[in-house]
Design a protein around this motif. Sequence first.
Motif, PDB file in Angstrom:
ATOM      1  N   THR A 189       0.854  -1.175   0.000  1.00 21.79           N
ATOM      2  CA  THR A 189       0.000   0.000   0.000  1.00 21.79           C
ATOM      3  C   THR A 189       0.893   1.228   0.000  1.00 21.79           C
ATOM      4  OG1 THR A 189      -1.720  -1.159   1.218  1.00 21.79           O
ATOM      5  CG2 THR A 189      -1.785   1.246   1.254  1.00 21.79           C
ATOM      6  N   LEU A 190       0.689   2.091  -0.980  1.00 24.31           N
ATOM      7  CA  LEU A 190       1.479   3.308  -1.111  1.00 24.31           C
ATOM      8  C   LEU A 190       0.577   4.511  -0.878  1.00 24.31           C
ATOM      9  CD1 LEU A 190       3.371   2.284  -4.364  1.00 24.31           C
ATOM     10  CD2 LEU A 190       4.119   1.963  -2.006  1.00 24.31           C
ATOM     11  N   ILE A 191       1.150   5.587  -0.360  1.00 27.41           N
ATOM     12  CA  ILE A 191       0.374   6.778  -0.058  1.00 27.41           C
ATOM     13  C   ILE A 191       0.949   7.958  -0.838  1.00 27.41           C
ATOM     14  CG2 ILE A 191      -0.346   8.387   1.753  1.00 27.41           C
ATOM     15  CD1 ILE A 191      -0.083   6.015   3.720  1.00 27.41           C
ATOM     16  N   MET A 192       0.071   8.705  -1.496  1.00 29.13           N
ATOM     17  CA  MET A 192       0.475   9.894  -2.220  1.00 29.13           C
ATOM     18  C   MET A 192       0.413  11.085  -1.271  1.00 29.13           C
ATOM     19  SD  MET A 192      -1.178  11.662  -5.619  1.00 29.13           S
ATOM     20  CE  MET A 192      -1.081  10.145  -6.530  1.00 29.13           C
ATOM     21  N   ASP A 193       1.487  11.896  -1.259  1.00 35.36           N
ATOM     22  CA  ASP A 193       1.481  13.071  -0.388  1.00 35.36           C
ATOM     23  C   ASP A 193       0.782  14.242  -1.080  1.00 35.36           C
ATOM     24  OD1 ASP A 193       3.324  14.250  -2.142  1.00 35.36           O
ATOM     25  OD2 ASP A 193       5.036  13.904  -0.819  1.00 35.36           O
ATOM     26  N   GLY A 252       1.704  15.169  -4.551  1.00 31.17           N
ATOM     27  CA  GLY A 252       1.458  14.177  -5.584  1.00 31.17           C
ATOM     28  C   GLY A 252       2.567  13.159  -5.725  1.00 31.17           C
ATOM     29  N   GLN A 253       3.472  13.105  -4.756  1.00 31.23           N
ATOM     30  CA  GLN A 253       4.581  12.160  -4.812  1.00 31.23           C
ATOM     31  C   GLN A 253       4.261  10.906  -4.012  1.00 31.23           C
ATOM     32  OE1 GLN A 253       7.935  14.387  -3.409  1.00 31.23           O
ATOM     33  NE2 GLN A 253       8.225  15.415  -5.363  1.00 31.23           N
ATOM     34  N   ILE A 254       4.745   9.771  -4.527  1.00 28.94           N
ATOM     35  CA  ILE A 254       4.571   8.487  -3.862  1.00 28.94           C
ATOM     36  C   ILE A 254       5.949   7.976  -3.474  1.00 28.94           C
ATOM     37  CG2 ILE A 254       3.812   6.098  -4.140  1.00 28.94           C
ATOM     38  CD1 ILE A 254       1.791   7.141  -6.211  1.00 28.94           C
ATOM     39  N   THR A 255       6.116   7.624  -2.208  1.00 25.15           N
ATOM     40  CA  THR A 255       7.386   7.102  -1.730  1.00 25.15           C
ATOM     41  C   THR A 255       7.319   5.583  -1.685  1.00 25.15           C
ATOM     42  OG1 THR A 255       7.739   9.083  -0.396  1.00 25.15           O
ATOM     43  CG2 THR A 255       9.041   7.143   0.178  1.00 25.15           C
ATOM     44  N   LEU A 256       8.316   4.943  -2.304  1.00 20.79           N
ATOM     45  CA  LEU A 256       8.383   3.484  -2.275  1.00 20.79           C
ATOM     46  C   LEU A 256       9.155   3.045  -1.042  1.00 20.79           C
ATOM     47  CD1 LEU A 256       9.322   2.763  -6.001  1.00 20.79           C
ATOM     48  CD2 LEU A 256       7.050   2.842  -4.972  1.00 20.79           C
ATOM     49  N   SER A 257       8.662   2.046  -0.347  1.00 24.23           N
ATOM     50  CA  SER A 257       9.369   1.518   0.818  1.00 24.23           C
ATOM     51  C   SER A 257      10.639   0.804   0.368  1.00 24.23           C
ATOM     52  CB  SER A 257       8.477   0.544   1.587  1.00 24.23           C
ATOM     53  OG  SER A 257       8.292  -0.630   0.814  1.00 24.23           O
ATOM     54  N   GLY A 258      11.555   0.574   1.306  1.00 29.01           N
ATOM     55  CA  GLY A 258      12.788  -0.137   0.992  1.00 29.01           C
ATOM     56  C   GLY A 258      12.518  -1.513   0.424  1.00 29.01           C
ATOM     57  N   ALA A 259      11.526  -2.203   0.975  1.00 29.12           N
ATOM     58  CA  ALA A 259      11.197  -3.552   0.497  1.00 29.12           C
ATOM     59  C   ALA A 259      10.715  -3.519  -0.947  1.00 29.12           C
ATOM     60  CB  ALA A 259      10.142  -4.184   1.396  1.00 29.12           C
ATOM     61  N   VAL A 260       9.895  -2.533  -1.281  1.00 27.91           N
ATOM     62  CA  VAL A 260       9.395  -2.411  -2.653  1.00 27.91           C
ATOM     63  C   VAL A 260      10.549  -2.091  -3.594  1.00 27.91           C
ATOM     64  CG1 VAL A 260       7.923  -1.050  -4.193  1.00 27.91           C
ATOM     65  CG2 VAL A 260       7.051  -1.780  -1.972  1.00 27.91           C
ATOM     66  N   LYS A 261      11.426  -1.178  -3.194  1.00 27.45           N
ATOM     67  CA  LYS A 261      12.573  -0.821  -4.040  1.00 27.45           C
ATOM     68  C   LYS A 261      13.476  -2.029  -4.272  1.00 27.45           C
ATOM     69  CE  LYS A 261      13.252   3.022  -1.574  1.00 27.45           C
ATOM     70  NZ  LYS A 261      13.871   4.244  -1.045  1.00 27.45           N
ATOM     71  N   ARG A 262      13.714  -2.824  -3.232  1.00 27.59           N
ATOM     72  CA  ARG A 262      14.554  -4.019  -3.393  1.00 27.59           C
ATOM     73  C   ARG A 262      13.876  -5.033  -4.320  1.00 27.59           C
ATOM     74  NH1 ARG A 262      15.391  -2.842   1.878  1.00 27.59           N
ATOM     75  NH2 ARG A 262      13.856  -4.324   2.630  1.00 27.59           N
ATOM     76  N   ALA A 263      12.586  -5.256  -4.110  1.00 30.70           N
ATOM     77  CA  ALA A 263      11.862  -6.223  -4.937  1.00 30.70           C
ATOM     78  C   ALA A 263      11.802  -5.766  -6.392  1.00 30.70           C
ATOM     79  CB  ALA A 263      10.452  -6.424  -4.392  1.00 30.70           C
ATOM     80  N   PHE A 264      11.714  -4.454  -6.582  1.00 37.61           N
ATOM     81  CA  PHE A 264      11.595  -3.871  -7.914  1.00 37.61           C
ATOM     82  C   PHE A 264      12.960  -3.707  -8.563  1.00 37.61           C
ATOM     83  CE2 PHE A 264       9.339  -0.304 -10.401  1.00 37.61           C
ATOM     84  CZ  PHE A 264       8.731  -1.212 -11.240  1.00 37.61           C
ATOM     85  N   GLY A 265      14.016  -3.717  -7.734  1.00 38.01           N
ATOM     86  CA  GLY A 265      15.374  -3.603  -8.254  1.00 38.01           C
ATOM     87  C   GLY A 265      15.710  -2.221  -8.770  1.00 38.01           C
ATOM     88  N   VAL A 266      15.282  -1.182  -8.058  1.00 40.35           N
ATOM     89  CA  VAL A 266      15.541   0.181  -8.509  1.00 40.35           C
ATOM     90  C   VAL A 266      16.358   0.954  -7.481  1.00 40.35           C
ATOM     91  CG1 VAL A 266      13.465   0.311  -9.923  1.00 40.35           C
ATOM     92  CG2 VAL A 266      13.364   1.041  -7.556  1.00 40.35           C
TER      93      VAL A 266
END
Length: 90
Positions: free
Chosen positions: A4-8, A11-25
Amino acid sequence: MTATLIMDEAGQITLSGAVKRAFGVAPGVQFRAEVTKGRLQMVPDESLPEITEGVMENGVLVLPHFGFPVDVAAAVRAERDELAERAARR
């Protein structure tokens, strides 16, 4: 993985560390966003080449070679099947 991601307010969405690792970015990676009704799909730009040119030959659009094999017919069938499945769930 589901997250679950939240837009501030900006209008920006912050990806959690786990999502970034899984996504490889990493910071600075650009994304391509594909938006359809009720769905947002993000793909790192380097994984999908941006097609900016092509040549028409005998009424067929011929795209430049990107160095990896692609079964376009299978990709179109898979996308069509996925869209039909989503429509059936509604």
